[in-house]
Design a protein around this motif. Structure first.
Motif, mmCIF file in Angstrom:
data_model
loop_
_atom_site.group_PDB
_atom_site.id
_atom_site.type_symbol
_atom_site.label_atom_id
_atom_site.label_comp_id
_atom_site.label_asym_id
_atom_site.label_seq_id
_atom_site.Cartn_x
_atom_site.Cartn_y
_atom_site.Cartn_z
ATOM 1 N N LYS A 279 0.836 -1.198 0.000
ATOM 2 C CA LYS A 279 0.000 0.000 0.000
ATOM 3 C C LYS A 279 0.875 1.253 0.000
ATOM 4 N N ILE A 280 0.302 2.325 -0.524
ATOM 5 C CA ILE A 280 1.043 3.588 -0.544
ATOM 6 C C ILE A 280 1.329 4.079 0.869
ATOM 7 N N SER A 281 0.400 3.829 1.802
ATOM 8 C CA SER A 281 0.610 4.238 3.197
ATOM 9 C C SER A 281 1.793 3.498 3.798
ATOM 10 N N ASP A 282 1.956 2.198 3.409
ATOM 11 C CA ASP A 282 3.101 1.423 3.915
ATOM 12 C C ASP A 282 4.415 2.012 3.404
ATOM 13 N N ARG A 283 4.417 2.458 2.156
ATOM 14 C CA ARG A 283 5.635 3.046 1.591
ATOM 15 C C ARG A 283 6.013 4.337 2.320
ATOM 16 N N PHE A 284 5.019 5.156 2.643
ATOM 17 C CA PHE A 284 5.286 6.399 3.371
ATOM 18 C C PHE A 284 5.833 6.099 4.763
ATOM 19 N N GLN A 285 5.234 5.111 5.441
ATOM 20 C CA GLN A 285 5.685 4.763 6.795
ATOM 21 C C GLN A 285 7.126 4.236 6.774
ATOM 22 N N MET A 286 7.431 3.377 5.796
ATOM 23 C CA MET A 286 8.784 2.839 5.692
ATOM 24 C C MET A 286 9.788 3.942 5.364
ATOM 25 N N ALA A 287 9.389 4.871 4.491
ATOM 26 C CA ALA A 287 10.294 5.970 4.125
ATOM 27 C C ALA A 287 10.606 6.834 5.338
ATOM 28 N N LEU A 288 9.569 7.186 6.104
ATOM 29 C CA LEU A 288 9.789 8.009 7.298
ATOM 30 C C LEU A 288 10.634 7.257 8.332
ATOM 31 N N ARG A 289 10.369 5.970 8.504
ATOM 32 C CA ARG A 289 11.120 5.173 9.477
ATOM 33 C C ARG A 289 12.593 5.094 9.103
ATOM 34 N N ASN A 290 12.877 4.927 7.827
ATOM 35 C CA ASN A 290 14.272 4.863 7.389
ATOM 36 C C ASN A 290 14.997 6.196 7.571
ATOM 37 N N LEU A 291 14.285 7.314 7.344
ATOM 38 C CA LEU A 291 14.902 8.631 7.539
ATOM 39 C C LEU A 291 15.200 8.882 9.015
ATOM 40 N N VAL A 292 14.250 8.507 9.879
ATOM 41 C CA VAL A 292 14.441 8.718 11.318
ATOM 42 C C VAL A 292 15.555 7.836 11.851
ATOM 43 N N ARG A 293 15.707 6.639 11.279
ATOM 44 C CA ARG A 293 16.723 5.685 11.752
ATOM 45 C C ARG A 293 18.130 6.237 11.550
ATOM 46 N N ARG A 294 18.320 7.050 10.528
ATOM 47 C CA ARG A 294 19.639 7.640 10.259
ATOM 48 C C ARG A 294 19.548 9.158 10.433
ATOM 49 N N LYS A 295 19.335 9.581 11.689
ATOM 50 C CA LYS A 295 19.032 10.986 11.997
ATOM 51 C C LYS A 295 20.134 11.938 11.536
ATOM 52 N N SER A 296 21.373 11.630 11.862
ATOM 53 C CA SER A 296 22.465 12.568 11.570
ATOM 54 C C SER A 296 22.585 12.821 10.076
ATOM 55 N N ARG A 297 22.572 11.739 9.293
ATOM 56 C CA ARG A 297 22.697 11.882 7.846
ATOM 57 C C ARG A 297 21.504 12.635 7.269
ATOM 58 N N THR A 298 20.306 12.306 7.764
ATOM 59 C CA THR A 298 19.090 12.974 7.276
ATOM 60 C C THR A 298 19.123 14.465 7.577
ATOM 61 N N VAL A 299 19.518 14.811 8.820
ATOM 62 C CA VAL A 299 19.548 16.223 9.219
ATOM 63 C C VAL A 299 20.530 17.011 8.355
ATOM 64 N N LEU A 300 21.711 16.440 8.122
ATOM 65 C CA LEU A 300 22.712 17.142 7.310
ATOM 66 C C LEU A 300 22.236 17.329 5.866
ATOM 67 N N THR A 301 21.569 16.309 5.329
ATOM 68 C CA THR A 301 21.068 16.422 3.956
ATOM 69 C C THR A 301 19.940 17.443 3.881
ATOM 70 N N VAL A 302 19.029 17.402 4.865
ATOM 71 C CA VAL A 302 17.944 18.389 4.910
ATOM 72 C C VAL A 302 18.514 19.795 5.026
ATOM 73 N N LEU A 303 19.606 19.924 5.804
ATOM 74 C CA LEU A 303 20.227 21.236 5.980
ATOM 75 C C LEU A 303 20.722 21.792 4.647
ATOM 76 N N SER A 304 21.271 20.922 3.789
ATOM 77 C CA SER A 304 21.734 21.404 2.483
ATOM 78 C C SER A 304 20.552 21.895 1.642
ATOM 79 N N VAL A 305 19.400 21.216 1.771
ATOM 80 C CA VAL A 305 18.203 21.656 1.048
ATOM 81 C C VAL A 305 17.680 22.970 1.628
ATOM 82 N N VAL A 306 17.764 23.108 2.948
ATOM 83 C CA VAL A 306 17.338 24.354 3.611
ATOM 84 C C VAL A 306 18.110 25.545 3.040
ATOM 85 N N ILE A 307 19.424 25.367 2.899
ATOM 86 C CA ILE A 307 20.257 26.441 2.355
ATOM 87 C C ILE A 307 19.839 26.764 0.925
ATOM 88 N N GLY A 308 19.601 25.711 0.133
ATOM 89 C CA GLY A 308 19.183 25.933 -1.250
ATOM 90 C C GLY A 308 17.824 26.599 -1.337
#
Length: 455
Positions: free
Chosen positions: A2-31
């Motif tokens: 289901k599409i809802s399962d894909r969203f949940q898995m995507a969010l879970r994977n991003l949260v699992r690697r917090k440091s990498r996610t935060v740094l990547t989001v930060l580069s998008v924030v700057i852009g």
């Protein structure tokens, strides 16, 4: 899956690697914040140019050259009717103008310097609600009210050397004061009490040099009105009252011409107001040039801001493209960061991908899961970038307004309309999805057996 399962898995994977996610989001924030602020700056420059032109007559206003200002048009009902019949004309504005101080009672060092325009009552009736920043228009019978133009601001007069200079007054309480229009000039040696005494030199009655006529402020116009920003408006009733008081002065300033020797010559008009200026307001700025051409074909001479409007459009486009291009460089860098993050994620999750394929996950399921992850990175970065842009814009605009560098108090250096906010977040999300396509495609091509064997 289901599409809802894909969203949940995507969010879970991003949260699992917090440091990498935060740094990547930060580069998008700057852009995101870079491109939003750059375009906001371009929009602010464009708005400043428009405000400047509006204050001197407007992007939708055409001046008819009358006998009073170098043309041949006579201001009469026939001319007004011909102009009003031209397609695209919103309103024809005949007016008579004079300069006078609007003084503040009890505050000798303060005044509202303004060009005052008297207009026909039927034209004043066309000043509707959304043209006012405060108050409203006066009634036809009101002979003591005035409407302030959008750029008419209180000034404090400061003595400098042998002259005066005006300093704008911020946050002025208009309701807490009384006002009067001063006709003529004040003789500093006169105490204002002895008017009417005999002049000892020639035996004639001594006339006053000035007169103060009390007025109330009915309202204040904004840039949507068809009145020039530096002008204020009075109706015919108040103007006739001013004429009556003006005739009592030593040197009248209303309703008169000057003889070759420089002496004033009163114009006999039997109480009728002789309008000597004509402006035409068009329905849409896009029609300005077409309407002006039609007016000229009808035999009128004109002046307008058509050239200024076209120049503003070209300048705005060039500045927006340049600044938007500069801001997009940061987006390219953030896109590279997203690609790198997603590739690392795929390398670390090879077994997970292999298991998903073995249990029946389709290629589309795997691809969409990684695209959703990268899209989330772009979306969150865009939201945070927008918030930072709004905060920076608010601080810069307040500092700039406090410094008094604007023509109008409401102008902004950084202008972030709703559409720019939505485009900024949407573009960040799109960049995230596009940047995640290559890693997602690589994930779909992994062999299930080789993925399960990976360490």
């Amino acid at each position: 899956m289901k599409i809802s399962d894909r969203f949940q898995m995507a969010l879970r994977n991003l949260v699992r690697r917090k440091s990498r996610t935060v740094l990547t989001v930060l580069s998008v924030v700057i852009g995101a914040s870079s491109i939003i602020l750059m375009i906001a700056f371009a929009l602010g420059i464009n708005q400043q140019q428009k405000d400047m032109v509006e204050s001197f007559g407007g992007l939708t206003s055409i001046t008819i050259l009358t006998e009073n200002n170098g043309g041949s048009t006579k201001v009469d009902q026939a001319s007004i009717s011909r102009l009003q019949s031209i397609d695209g004309v919103k309103v024809v504005v005949p007016f008579k103008s004079f300069y006078s101080e609007i003084k503040i009672e009890g505050e000798d060092d303060y005044s509202l310097d303004s060009q005052i325009q008297v207009m026909p009552d039927d034209v004043i009736d066309k000043l509707i609600g959304d043209m006012f920043s405060s108050g409203s228009k006066m009634n036809r019978t009101d002979d003591n009210k005035i409407i302030l133009g959008s750029e008419v601001k209180p000034m404090k007069m400061i003595h400098e050397g042998g002259g005066y200079s005006g300093e704008p007054v911020e946050d002025f309480d208009y309701r807490g004061h009384k006002y009067f229009i001063r006709l003529g000039w004040q003789d500093e040696s006169d105490d204002g009490v002895n008017f009417g005494n005999e002049n000892q030199e020639n035996g004639e009655e001594k006339k006053p040099t000035y007169a103060d006529i009390p007025v109330e402020i009915a309202g204040t116009l904004n840039s949507k009105s068809f009145v020039m920003g530096w002008s204020s408006v009075i109706n015919e009733s108040l103007y006739k009252k001013l004429q009556k008081e003006d005739k009592k002065l030593e040197s009248p300033q209303l309703n008169q011409n000057f003889a070759p020797d420089g002496k004033p010559v009163e114009v006999k008009n039997d109480g009728e107001i002789l309008y000597d200026n004509l402006n035409v307001v068009v329905e849409d700025v896009e029609k300005l040039e077409d309407v002006e051409n039609a007016i000229r074909k009808a035999g009128f001479q004109t002046q307008s801001s058509a050239g200024s409007a076209e120049e503003i459009k070209k300048t705005s486009m060039i500045v927006t493209l340049i600044l938007g291009g500069i801001g997009s460089v940061a987006f390219v860098v953030s896109a590279i960061g997203i690609i790198n993050t997603m590739l690392m994620s795929i390398y670390e999750r090879q077994k997970e991908i292999g298991v998903m394929k073995v249990i029946g996950a389709s290629i589309n399921d795997i691809r969409s899961m990684f695209l959703i992850e990268s899209g989330f990175i772009g979306f969150f970065g865009g939201i945070v970038g927008l918030v930072i842009s709004l905060l920076i814009g608010s601080v810069i605009n307040k500092l700039a307004q406090g410094s008094g560098i604007f023509m109008g108090g409401e102008s902004k250096i950084l202008l972030i309309p709703i559409w720019l906010a939505l485009v900024g977040v949407g573009f960040s999300s799109m960049v995230g999805v596009l940047a995640g396509y290559i890693p997602a495609r690589r994930a779909t091509k992994l062999s299930a057996i080789e993925a399960l064997r990976a360490n």
